[in-house]
Scaffold this motif. Structure first.
Motif, PDB file in Angstrom:
ATOM      1  N   SER A   1       0.804  -1.216   0.000  1.00 44.39           N
ATOM      2  CA  SER A   1       0.000   0.000   0.000  1.00 44.39           C
ATOM      3  C   SER A   1       0.835   1.262   0.000  1.00 44.39           C
ATOM      4  CB  SER A   1      -0.933  -0.012   1.215  1.00 44.39           C
ATOM      5  OG  SER A   1      -0.167  -0.060   2.414  1.00 44.39           O
ATOM      6  N   GLU A   2       2.074   1.185   0.561  1.00 38.58           N
ATOM      7  CA  GLU A   2       2.864   2.409   0.641  1.00 38.58           C
ATOM      8  C   GLU A   2       3.314   2.895  -0.725  1.00 38.58           C
ATOM      9  OE1 GLU A   2       5.892  -0.891   1.780  1.00 38.58           O
ATOM     10  OE2 GLU A   2       3.765  -0.450   2.049  1.00 38.58           O
ATOM     11  N   ILE A   3       3.276   2.035  -1.732  1.00 34.61           N
ATOM     12  CA  ILE A   3       3.658   2.486  -3.065  1.00 34.61           C
ATOM     13  C   ILE A   3       2.704   3.563  -3.542  1.00 34.61           C
ATOM     14  CG2 ILE A   3       3.906   1.789  -5.472  1.00 34.61           C
ATOM     15  CD1 ILE A   3       4.842  -0.894  -4.526  1.00 34.61           C
TER      16      ILE A   3
ATOM     17  N   LEU B   1       3.319   7.109  -5.960  1.00 36.89           N
ATOM     18  CA  LEU B   1       2.423   7.642  -6.972  1.00 36.89           C
ATOM     19  C   LEU B   1       1.395   8.599  -6.387  1.00 36.89           C
ATOM     20  CD1 LEU B   1       1.880   4.280  -8.851  1.00 36.89           C
ATOM     21  CD2 LEU B   1       3.276   6.180  -9.598  1.00 36.89           C
ATOM     22  N   GLY B   2       1.638   9.124  -5.211  1.00 36.86           N
ATOM     23  CA  GLY B   2       0.698  10.015  -4.563  1.00 36.86           C
ATOM     24  C   GLY B   2       0.935  11.461  -4.904  1.00 36.86           C
ATOM     25  N   ALA B   3       0.577  12.345  -3.990  1.00 34.73           N
ATOM     26  CA  ALA B   3       0.720  13.793  -4.219  1.00 34.73           C
ATOM     27  C   ALA B   3       2.181  14.193  -4.226  1.00 34.73           C
ATOM     28  CB  ALA B   3      -0.025  14.561  -3.119  1.00 34.73           C
ATOM     29  N   ALA B   4       2.459  15.379  -4.738  1.00 35.66           N
ATOM     30  CA  ALA B   4       3.848  15.862  -4.857  1.00 35.66           C
ATOM     31  C   ALA B   4       4.475  16.003  -3.479  1.00 35.66           C
ATOM     32  CB  ALA B   4       3.872  17.200  -5.582  1.00 35.66           C
ATOM     33  N   LEU B   5       5.768  15.702  -3.426  1.00 36.03           N
ATOM     34  CA  LEU B   5       6.529  15.791  -2.187  1.00 36.03           C
ATOM     35  C   LEU B   5       6.696  17.251  -1.781  1.00 36.03           C
ATOM     36  CD1 LEU B   5       8.347  14.020  -0.251  1.00 36.03           C
ATOM     37  CD2 LEU B   5      10.236  14.630  -1.764  1.00 36.03           C
ATOM     38  N   ALA B   6       6.474  17.535  -0.506  1.00 32.27           N
ATOM     39  CA  ALA B   6       6.668  18.897   0.001  1.00 32.27           C
ATOM     40  C   ALA B   6       8.124  19.093   0.375  1.00 32.27           C
ATOM     41  CB  ALA B   6       5.784  19.121   1.235  1.00 32.27           C
ATOM     42  N   VAL B   7       8.712  20.183  -0.080  1.00 30.83           N
ATOM     43  CA  VAL B   7      10.112  20.461   0.188  1.00 30.83           C
ATOM     44  C   VAL B   7      10.232  21.847   0.814  1.00 30.83           C
ATOM     45  CG1 VAL B   7      12.411  20.685  -0.800  1.00 30.83           C
ATOM     46  CG2 VAL B   7      10.798  19.043  -1.759  1.00 30.83           C
ATOM     47  N   ALA B   8      10.850  21.913   1.983  1.00 30.97           N
ATOM     48  CA  ALA B   8      10.996  23.194   2.667  1.00 30.97           C
ATOM     49  C   ALA B   8      12.012  24.063   1.952  1.00 30.97           C
ATOM     50  CB  ALA B   8      11.430  22.949   4.115  1.00 30.97           C
ATOM     51  N   GLY B   9      11.765  25.350   1.961  1.00 39.83           N
ATOM     52  CA  GLY B   9      12.738  26.295   1.439  1.00 39.83           C
ATOM     53  C   GLY B   9      12.760  26.419  -0.061  1.00 39.83           C
TER      54      GLY B   9
ATOM     55  N   GLY C   1      -0.842   3.028  -8.243  1.00 43.57           N
ATOM     56  CA  GLY C   1      -0.535   2.360  -6.991  1.00 43.57           C
ATOM     57  C   GLY C   1      -1.381   1.150  -6.701  1.00 43.57           C
ATOM     58  N   ALA C   2      -2.278   0.755  -7.622  1.00 50.90           N
ATOM     59  CA  ALA C   2      -3.126  -0.414  -7.416  1.00 50.90           C
ATOM     60  C   ALA C   2      -2.306  -1.694  -7.540  1.00 50.90           C
ATOM     61  CB  ALA C   2      -4.264  -0.418  -8.436  1.00 50.90           C
ATOM     62  N   ALA C   3      -2.895  -2.797  -7.075  1.00 50.23           N
ATOM     63  CA  ALA C   3      -2.230  -4.095  -7.214  1.00 50.23           C
ATOM     64  C   ALA C   3      -1.935  -4.360  -8.686  1.00 50.23           C
ATOM     65  CB  ALA C   3      -3.106  -5.193  -6.640  1.00 50.23           C
ATOM     66  N   PRO C   4      -0.780  -4.905  -9.008  1.00 52.17           N
ATOM     67  CA  PRO C   4      -0.414  -5.091 -10.412  1.00 52.17           C
ATOM     68  C   PRO C   4      -1.237  -6.176 -11.091  1.00 52.17           C
ATOM     69  CG  PRO C   4       1.206  -6.151  -9.008  1.00 52.17           C
ATOM     70  CD  PRO C   4       0.280  -5.392  -8.096  1.00 52.17           C
ATOM     71  N   ARG C   5      -1.473  -5.981 -12.380  1.00 54.25           N
ATOM     72  CA  ARG C   5      -2.120  -6.988 -13.220  1.00 54.25           C
ATOM     73  C   ARG C   5      -1.048  -7.777 -13.950  1.00 54.25           C
ATOM     74  NH1 ARG C   5      -7.458  -7.749 -11.796  1.00 54.25           N
ATOM     75  NH2 ARG C   5      -8.387  -5.717 -11.305  1.00 54.25           N
ATOM     76  N   GLU C   6      -1.216  -9.084 -13.988  1.00 51.58           N
ATOM     77  CA  GLU C   6      -0.257  -9.940 -14.673  1.00 51.58           C
ATOM     78  C   GLU C   6      -0.654 -10.130 -16.132  1.00 51.58           C
ATOM     79  OE1 GLU C   6       1.670 -13.963 -13.259  1.00 51.58           O
ATOM     80  OE2 GLU C   6      -0.130 -14.407 -14.449  1.00 51.58           O
ATOM     81  N   ILE C   7       0.295  -9.981 -17.029  1.00 51.18           N
ATOM     82  CA  ILE C   7       0.077 -10.196 -18.451  1.00 51.18           C
ATOM     83  C   ILE C   7       1.025 -11.289 -18.916  1.00 51.18           C
ATOM     84  CG2 ILE C   7       0.206  -9.163 -20.759  1.00 51.18           C
ATOM     85  CD1 ILE C   7      -0.379  -6.455 -19.399  1.00 51.18           C
ATOM     86  N   ARG C   8       0.466 -12.370 -19.436  1.00 52.73           N
ATOM     87  CA  ARG C   8       1.253 -13.439 -20.036  1.00 52.73           C
ATOM     88  C   ARG C   8       1.014 -13.411 -21.540  1.00 52.73           C
ATOM     89  NH1 ARG C   8       0.699 -18.829 -16.216  1.00 52.73           N
ATOM     90  NH2 ARG C   8       0.431 -17.763 -14.203  1.00 52.73           N
ATOM     91  N   ASP C   9       1.941 -14.007 -22.269  1.00 48.63           N
ATOM     92  CA  ASP C   9       1.802 -14.035 -23.724  1.00 48.63           C
ATOM     93  C   ASP C   9       1.793 -15.479 -24.205  1.00 48.63           C
ATOM     94  OD1 ASP C   9       2.557 -13.839 -26.671  1.00 48.63           O
ATOM     95  OD2 ASP C   9       2.378 -11.726 -26.116  1.00 48.63           O
ATOM     96  N   SER C  10       0.849 -15.789 -25.087  1.00 48.27           N
ATOM     97  CA  SER C  10       0.713 -17.152 -25.587  1.00 48.27           C
ATOM     98  C   SER C  10       1.898 -17.590 -26.434  1.00 48.27           C
ATOM     99  CB  SER C  10      -0.572 -17.276 -26.418  1.00 48.27           C
ATOM    100  OG  SER C  10      -0.543 -16.364 -27.515  1.00 48.27           O
ATOM    101  N   LEU C  11       2.715 -16.641 -26.924  1.00 50.12           N
ATOM    102  CA  LEU C  11       3.855 -16.998 -27.763  1.00 50.12           C
ATOM    103  C   LEU C  11       5.076 -17.417 -26.958  1.00 50.12           C
ATOM    104  CD1 LEU C  11       3.827 -14.355 -30.657  1.00 50.12           C
ATOM    105  CD2 LEU C  11       2.799 -16.630 -30.580  1.00 50.12           C
ATOM    106  N   GLY C  12       5.117 -17.074 -25.667  1.00 50.84           N
ATOM    107  CA  GLY C  12       6.277 -17.461 -24.877  1.00 50.84           C
ATOM    108  C   GLY C  12       6.591 -16.466 -23.787  1.00 50.84           C
ATOM    109  N   ALA C  13       7.840 -16.513 -23.318  1.00 52.24           N
ATOM    110  CA  ALA C  13       8.279 -15.702 -22.181  1.00 52.24           C
ATOM    111  C   ALA C  13       8.518 -14.259 -22.595  1.00 52.24           C
ATOM    112  CB  ALA C  13       9.555 -16.289 -21.590  1.00 52.24           C
ATOM    113  N   ILE C  14       8.118 -13.334 -21.740  1.00 53.45           N
ATOM    114  CA  ILE C  14       8.403 -11.915 -21.953  1.00 53.45           C
ATOM    115  C   ILE C  14       9.828 -11.637 -21.497  1.00 53.45           C
ATOM    116  CG2 ILE C  14       7.765  -9.575 -21.262  1.00 53.45           C
ATOM    117  CD1 ILE C  14       4.866 -10.549 -21.087  1.00 53.45           C
TER     118      ILE C  14
END
Length: 459
Positions: free
Chosen positions: A3-5, A10-18, A77-90
């Motif tokens: 969840s921290e990802i 991928l959340g809001a912009a980082l706040a930077v002082a100064g 930031g959502a859980a990743p979706r897996e994509i496989r290919d019928s032709l072989g290894a990516i």
């Protein structure tokens, strides 16, 4: 995915002082996060950012870190979706990683290389495949082959670019159909960063290669006949790069092989949507003579004013490392290069660029001037005229390679593949010696590599 990802990466912009006080251009970074935690191991990351700010990250993983590569894509930031290919290894190779790009209508596209070992071929044969998501990465279409002719051949080291009018461009390196495949997965240097590693490619069998492009105007359902862009020979294992200017011109960069095995980065342009191309223009006369392929292609970007930005690595002794140059006349000529990270010797480094508007230019690469490669970043606030000091991104002492960039506004995300120096050295030494007759190169494994990222603000 953890969840921290979503919150940190991928959340809001980082706040930077100064930030209100004048400072040299630079990047302030948040803490490092693990991107590939959902798959335990991962490699070959890639980012995409839409015009509306939607963000996606992808990587390749395989069960037990093996060679059965699958693509994983996380959007927002959502859980990743897996994509496989019928032709072989990516393909799990950092120089030919899966490519991500958003269309103007918000659709997300991915192009990747499928590789397989084939009888009679010393190197794996490869196919270029495309998938599309129109629902924010929740579901994906069935894969389609991008190239015309037989699906498998020498089709890899690809680049994907979505133009402002929605045209999809895909470029790649390879031989014409019927010619033995280029060495798609051969590694040129010791992964432990040893300065002598570049000698590992010396004596490799010569393989003719060309730089090619195709396009689709209907969302990837159909593709134009391939066009050969180079006018001679392309370096067979240095990835291509694509960009389009605000006037619609298409630009392509690759490493060209000149007589005497001089290997120079060149840029060509097209004003008719990729149907015909100008002669390639050398970005700089590096005068690097090398009888092999270094697996280190250029980075290319066009800003909103039409300035063309290029970054690349050269291995010439005495001036080895990463350089940057720009063109203000549509790629017809380039100004004097700026050394971003140069020394007497350098292992192959892999640089990526991001530009925003007409002022912000960001370059990230794996510093090959170090014994163990480390990811570093430099930023420009004046359109690439000057750059601030380089900022270390990854942890020193671990082998960090093949960085990628995602940027939106003043925020930037840098991701990379990382493993211990010992694991990287062991993986490099496990590759077969392709100088030996009859040696066969197998598929790349994911191994113990992981994908990490840091988010920051460009000042």
């Amino acid at each position: 995915m953890r969840s921290e990802i979503g919150a940190c990466l991928l959340g809001a912009a980082l706040a930077v002082a100064g930030c209100g006080r004048p400072k040299p251009p630079g990047v302030t970074l948040a803490s490092q996060v693990e991107v590939s935690g959902a798959t335990t191991v991962g490699t070959a990351p890639m980012f995409a950012v839409s015009r509306a700010g939607a963000q996606a990250v992808a990587w390749v993983s395989a069960p037990n870190g093996g060679t059965d590569g699958r693509l994983y894509v996380s959007v927002g930031g959502a859980a990743p979706r897996e994509i496989r290919d019928s032709l072989g290894a990516i393909e799990a190779h950092g120089e030919t990683p899966p490519q991500l790009a958003y269309a103007p209508d918000g659709a997300l596209y991915a192009v990747y290389t499928v590789a397989k070992v084939a009888a009679g071929h010393r190197y794996p044969v490869t196919a270029l495949r495309l998938v599309r998501s129109t629902d924010g990465g929740a579901t994906w279409t069935a894969p389609v082959t991008v190239t015309d002719g037989p699906a498998f051949g020498a089709h890899s080291y690809e680049s994907l670019h979505l133009a402002r009018d929605g045209t999809i461009y895909v470029s790649w390196l390879g031989a014409p159909d019927g010619v033995p495949a280029a060495p798609a997965a051969a590694h040129p240097a010791r992964a432990d960063g040893g300065m002598a590693g570049m000698a590992g490619m010396a004596g490799m069998a010569h393989v003719p290669a060309g730089a090619w492009i195709t396009r689709s105007t209907d969302g990837g359902h159909s593709w134009s006949a391939r066009v050969r862009v180079d006018t001679g020979e392309a370096c067979p294992c240095c990835r291509t790069a694509l960009a389009t200017g605000p006037n619609g011109a298409v630009y392509m960069a690759w490493r060209h092989v000149y007589p005497g095995n001089v290997r120079e980065v060149v840029v060509a342009h097209s004003t008719d949507s990729g149907a015909t191309w100008s002669a390639p223009v050398p970005v700089h006369d590096d005068e690097w003579h090398f009888d092999a392929c270094p697996h280190a292609g250029p980075a290319l970007a066009a800003d909103s004013a039409g300035v063309i930005h290029v970054a690349w690595w050269t291995g010439k002794e005495g001036a080895a490392g990463v350089f940057y140059a720009r063109s203000t006349d549509g790629g017809r000529s380039f100004g004097n290069p700026i050394p971003l990270g140069v020394a007497k010797y350098s292992r192959a480094a892999h640089v990526q660029l991001s530009v925003r508007g007409t002022h912000q230019v960001i370059a990230a690469w794996d510093d090959g001037t170090r014994e163990v490669p480390q990811i570093v970043v430099r930023a420009s606030a004046d359109g690439g005229v000057t750059f601030g000091a380089r900022v270390p991104v990854s942890v020193a002492g671990r082998s960090a390679t093949f960085p990628v960039l995602g940027a939106f506004g003043d925020s930037v995300v840098i991701a990379w593949s990382e493993e211990s120096a010992a694991d990287a050295a062991a993986a490099a030494h496990a590759h077969p010696n392709m100088k030996l007759p009859g040696a066969v190169m197998g598929l790349d494994s994911v191994g113990r590599s992981e994908v990490f990222a840091r988010r920051g603000v460009v000042q």
